[in-house]
Design a protein around this motif. Structure first.
Motif, PDB file in Angstrom:
ATOM      1  N   LEU A 122       0.834  -1.200   0.000  1.00 12.00           N
ATOM      2  CA  LEU A 122       0.000   0.000   0.000  1.00 12.00           C
ATOM      3  C   LEU A 122       0.870   1.253   0.000  1.00 12.00           C
ATOM      4  O   LEU A 122       0.377   2.357   0.184  1.00 12.00           O
ATOM      5  CB  LEU A 122      -0.936   0.007   1.219  1.00 12.00           C
ATOM      6  CG  LEU A 122      -2.162  -0.899   1.090  1.00 12.00           C
ATOM      7  CD1 LEU A 122      -2.909  -0.973   2.413  1.00 12.00           C
ATOM      8  CD2 LEU A 122      -3.091  -0.410  -0.011  1.00 12.00           C
ATOM      9  N   ASP A 123       2.160   1.046  -0.201  1.00 11.22           N
ATOM     10  CA  ASP A 123       3.071   2.187  -0.292  1.00 11.22           C
ATOM     11  C   ASP A 123       3.030   2.739  -1.715  1.00 11.22           C
ATOM     12  O   ASP A 123       3.281   2.005  -2.672  1.00 11.22           O
ATOM     13  CB  ASP A 123       4.488   1.750   0.077  1.00 11.22           C
ATOM     14  CG  ASP A 123       5.463   2.911   0.033  1.00 11.22           C
ATOM     15  OD1 ASP A 123       6.122   3.086  -1.005  1.00 11.22           O
ATOM     16  OD2 ASP A 123       5.525   3.650   1.027  1.00 11.22           O
ATOM     17  N   PHE A 124       2.706   4.014  -1.841  1.00 15.25           N
ATOM     18  CA  PHE A 124       2.516   4.631  -3.157  1.00 15.25           C
ATOM     19  C   PHE A 124       3.748   4.494  -4.056  1.00 15.25           C
ATOM     20  O   PHE A 124       3.647   4.067  -5.208  1.00 15.25           O
ATOM     21  CB  PHE A 124       2.147   6.109  -2.967  1.00 15.25           C
ATOM     22  CG  PHE A 124       1.987   6.857  -4.251  1.00 15.25           C
ATOM     23  CD1 PHE A 124       2.913   7.820  -4.632  1.00 15.25           C
ATOM     24  CD2 PHE A 124       0.921   6.601  -5.099  1.00 15.25           C
ATOM     25  CE1 PHE A 124       2.768   8.510  -5.819  1.00 15.25           C
ATOM     26  CE2 PHE A 124       0.770   7.291  -6.299  1.00 15.25           C
ATOM     27  CZ  PHE A 124       1.696   8.248  -6.654  1.00 15.25           C
ATOM     28  N   ASN A 125       4.908   4.850  -3.517  1.00 19.86           N
ATOM     29  CA  ASN A 125       6.137   4.787  -4.317  1.00 19.86           C
ATOM     30  C   ASN A 125       6.481   3.351  -4.712  1.00 19.86           C
ATOM     31  O   ASN A 125       6.996   3.096  -5.801  1.00 19.86           O
ATOM     32  CB  ASN A 125       7.302   5.418  -3.552  1.00 19.86           C
ATOM     33  CG  ASN A 125       7.135   6.914  -3.410  1.00 19.86           C
ATOM     34  OD1 ASN A 125       6.761   7.587  -4.378  1.00 19.86           O
ATOM     35  ND2 ASN A 125       7.372   7.442  -2.230  1.00 19.86           N
ATOM     36  N   GLU A 126       6.192   2.434  -3.813  1.00 18.21           N
ATOM     37  CA  GLU A 126       6.438   1.014  -4.081  1.00 18.21           C
ATOM     38  C   GLU A 126       5.540   0.522  -5.222  1.00 18.21           C
ATOM     39  O   GLU A 126       5.973  -0.224  -6.092  1.00 18.21           O
ATOM     40  CB  GLU A 126       6.171   0.198  -2.809  1.00 18.21           C
ATOM     41  CG  GLU A 126       6.582  -1.253  -2.878  1.00 18.21           C
ATOM     42  CD  GLU A 126       8.086  -1.451  -2.782  1.00 18.21           C
ATOM     43  OE1 GLU A 126       8.515  -2.600  -2.913  1.00 18.21           O
ATOM     44  OE2 GLU A 126       8.827  -0.463  -2.593  1.00 18.21           O
ATOM     45  N   VAL A 127       4.289   0.970  -5.205  1.00 18.82           N
ATOM     46  CA  VAL A 127       3.351   0.581  -6.265  1.00 18.82           C
ATOM     47  C   VAL A 127       3.847   1.082  -7.624  1.00 18.82           C
ATOM     48  O   VAL A 127       3.833   0.344  -8.610  1.00 18.82           O
ATOM     49  CB  VAL A 127       1.925   1.109  -5.981  1.00 18.82           C
ATOM     50  CG1 VAL A 127       1.022   0.908  -7.193  1.00 18.82           C
ATOM     51  CG2 VAL A 127       1.330   0.404  -4.774  1.00 18.82           C
ATOM     52  N   LEU A 128       4.310   2.339  -7.647  1.00 18.17           N
ATOM     53  CA  LEU A 128       4.828   2.887  -8.906  1.00 18.17           C
ATOM     54  C   LEU A 128       6.033   2.088  -9.396  1.00 18.17           C
ATOM     55  O   LEU A 128       6.164   1.797 -10.587  1.00 18.17           O
ATOM     56  CB  LEU A 128       5.225   4.358  -8.735  1.00 18.17           C
ATOM     57  CG  LEU A 128       4.083   5.376  -8.646  1.00 18.17           C
ATOM     58  CD1 LEU A 128       4.652   6.790  -8.581  1.00 18.17           C
ATOM     59  CD2 LEU A 128       3.136   5.250  -9.838  1.00 18.17           C
ATOM     60  N   ARG A 129       6.908   1.726  -8.449  1.00 19.02           N
ATOM     61  CA  ARG A 129       8.090   0.933  -8.810  1.00 19.02           C
ATOM     62  C   ARG A 129       7.671  -0.415  -9.409  1.00 19.02           C
ATOM     63  O   ARG A 129       8.265  -0.890 -10.381  1.00 19.02           O
ATOM     64  CB  ARG A 129       8.974   0.712  -7.575  1.00 19.02           C
ATOM     65  CG  ARG A 129      10.272  -0.028  -7.876  1.00 19.02           C
ATOM     66  CD  ARG A 129      10.982  -0.445  -6.609  1.00 19.02           C
ATOM     67  NE  ARG A 129      10.172  -1.338  -5.794  1.00 19.02           N
ATOM     68  CZ  ARG A 129       9.953  -2.622  -6.073  1.00 19.02           C
ATOM     69  NH1 ARG A 129      10.463  -3.162  -7.158  1.00 19.02           N
ATOM     70  NH2 ARG A 129       9.209  -3.361  -5.277  1.00 19.02           N
ATOM     71  N   ILE A 130       6.645  -1.018  -8.834  1.00 14.10           N
ATOM     72  CA  ILE A 130       6.162  -2.314  -9.330  1.00 14.10           C
ATOM     73  C   ILE A 130       5.566  -2.175 -10.730  1.00 14.10           C
ATOM     74  O   ILE A 130       5.804  -3.014 -11.602  1.00 14.10           O
ATOM     75  CB  ILE A 130       5.145  -2.939  -8.345  1.00 14.10           C
ATOM     76  CG1 ILE A 130       5.879  -3.419  -7.089  1.00 14.10           C
ATOM     77  CG2 ILE A 130       4.392  -4.093  -8.993  1.00 14.10           C
ATOM     78  CD1 ILE A 130       4.984  -3.694  -5.908  1.00 14.10           C
ATOM     79  N   VAL A 131       4.824  -1.099 -10.951  1.00  6.72           N
ATOM     80  CA  VAL A 131       4.267  -0.848 -12.289  1.00  6.72           C
ATOM     81  C   VAL A 131       5.406  -0.733 -13.298  1.00  6.72           C
ATOM     82  O   VAL A 131       5.356  -1.322 -14.380  1.00  6.72           O
ATOM     83  CB  VAL A 131       3.388   0.426 -12.308  1.00  6.72           C
ATOM     84  CG1 VAL A 131       2.960   0.757 -13.732  1.00  6.72           C
ATOM     85  CG2 VAL A 131       2.173   0.254 -11.412  1.00  6.72           C
TER      86      VAL A 131
END
Lengths: 121, 274
Positions: free
Chosen positions: B114-123
């Protein structure tokens, strides 16, 4: 029972590769996040084949291959490089320092399976 | 006269004996010929009969064997067809399995944090590793200004990417209409990069509400065409990436508000100094 070391900094790729490797009967997957982590795992566990990314933090895949090939205990372990670099010169460089095979992303899991099975048999 | 009569009589007797012998010989010859004919007939009959029967027997066996061969050939042909069918089905299943593995991993990773920056990195990782894109950007919608702001990029500098007005250009149009855009010939994308001319543009949608856009400008050199798995991943990103980004942003805002409220409550709890 093959022990497969998957060296990849991307959790997404690591999971995808591990997912594919689990289809090999009685295989055991050992995951490493970078070259240094991989060397630690190599020192503590028996490894039958290594799948490694090239672009990784701390220690990249090419350095890892050099160190593995330089160590008498590990120099016969097959190494498959997996990378985004599709240029022929990158492939030749990887093979020159001791990698056994080279796969470019995005990988096809059936292609990877075939390749790994050919080295394990 | 007596002697003549005797000799003549003897001669007659002898002649008669000879004639009888001749007749007997003739009879014997006839009988012999008849028997020889009979033998020939019998031989012919036996030979013919045996030959015919044997031939018939052999022909029957040949026919039987030919039938068997035909039957086996038919079974072989069917088995061969089945094998080809299985082989093509196997290849199909392997391709399907590969696709499902990719989609599963992408989906799993997207919703693992649910970490925003982590989600972007995964995308970003999904677009590089599973799709094979080299240069791309992720835009997120600013609801207040109705503009798309660059949130992340790969192979490009984030500073070089300007914000996009909704409805303007390819990216803006995709954001407004919610329909993906694909350049017809992506081989062109490799030679010339233009931030106003992406090769692929995917809206990030929650139901019909667009929260952002993924814009791909070029692919890795070893990748020269899109396959079925790519379109499936685009569909997955349109939905799942949007949900993951939205959730993580919401969570981040909630966390921030929670912290603020907590501080405020702590402040209220402090007893005033007398």
């Amino acid at each position: 029972m093959p022990n497969i070391l998957v060296v990849e900094d991307s959790p997404t790729m690591r999971q995808l590769i591990s997912f594919a490797m689990k289809r090999i009967p009685e295989s055991r997957i050992i995951e490493a996040t970078d070259g240094v982590d991989a060397l630690k795992k190599l020192a503590s566990e028996k490894v039958d084949i290594i799948l490694a990314d090239i672009n990784m933090p701390i220690m990249d895949g090419l350095k890892l291959v050099s160190l593995v090939r330089g160590n008498p205990s590990y120099k016969t372990i097959p190494i498959i490089m997996i990378t985004t670099e599709g240029a022929e010169e990158d492939k030749n460089k990887a093979l020159a320092i001791g990698a056994n095979a080279y796969l470019t992303k995005p990988i096809q899991t059936q292609e990877l399976m075939k390749l790994v099975n050919s080295f394990l048999s | 006269m007596e002697k003549d009569s005797g000799i003549s009589k003897k001669a007659d007797e002898f002649l008669q004996i000879f004639k009888r012998g001749e007749e007997f010989t003739k009879d014997l010859i006839k009988e012999n010929e008849r028997l020889r004919f009979r033998i020939a007939q019998l031989e012919e009959s036996v030979e013919k009969s045996g030959s015919e029967e044997r031939t018939r027997l052999y022909e029957d066996r040949i026919k039987m064997l030919e039938d068997e061969i035909n039957s086996l050939m038919e079974r072989y042909r069917k088995t061969e067809e089945e094998n080809k069918d299985f082989a093509s089905k196997y290849v199909e299943v392997e391709a399907e399995n590969n696709m499902l593995a990719n989609l599963y991993v992408a989906s799993y990773q997207l919703h693992s944090t649910l970490d925003f920056n982590e989600v972007l990195r995964i995308v970003i990782e999904i677009i590089i590793n599973l799709i094979g894109a080299e240069k791309f950007a992720i835009f997120l919608m600013d609801e207040k200004t109705n503009e798309l702001l660059p949130a992340a990029a790969e192979g490009l500098s984030l500073q070089d990417i300007s914000k996009v007005k909704t409805g303007e250009g390819i990216i803006g149009k995709v954001a407004k209409e919610g329909e993906s855009y694909f350049l017809e010939d992506i081989t062109n994308a490799a030679s010339e990069i233009s931030l106003s001319q992406p090769a692929v543009c995917i809206p990030l949608k929650i139901k019909e509400h667009v929260i952002g856009v993924i814009s791909i400008y070029s692919l890795l050199i070893q990748k020269n065409a899109f396959s079925n798995i790519d379109y499936e991943l685009f569909n997955l990103l349109a939905g799942h990436a949007a949900t993951a980004i939205f959730s993580s942003r919401l969570y981040t805002q909630s966390e921030r508000k929670l912290t603020t409220i907590q501080s405020f409550l702590d402040l209220l709890k402090e007893k005033p100094k007398r």
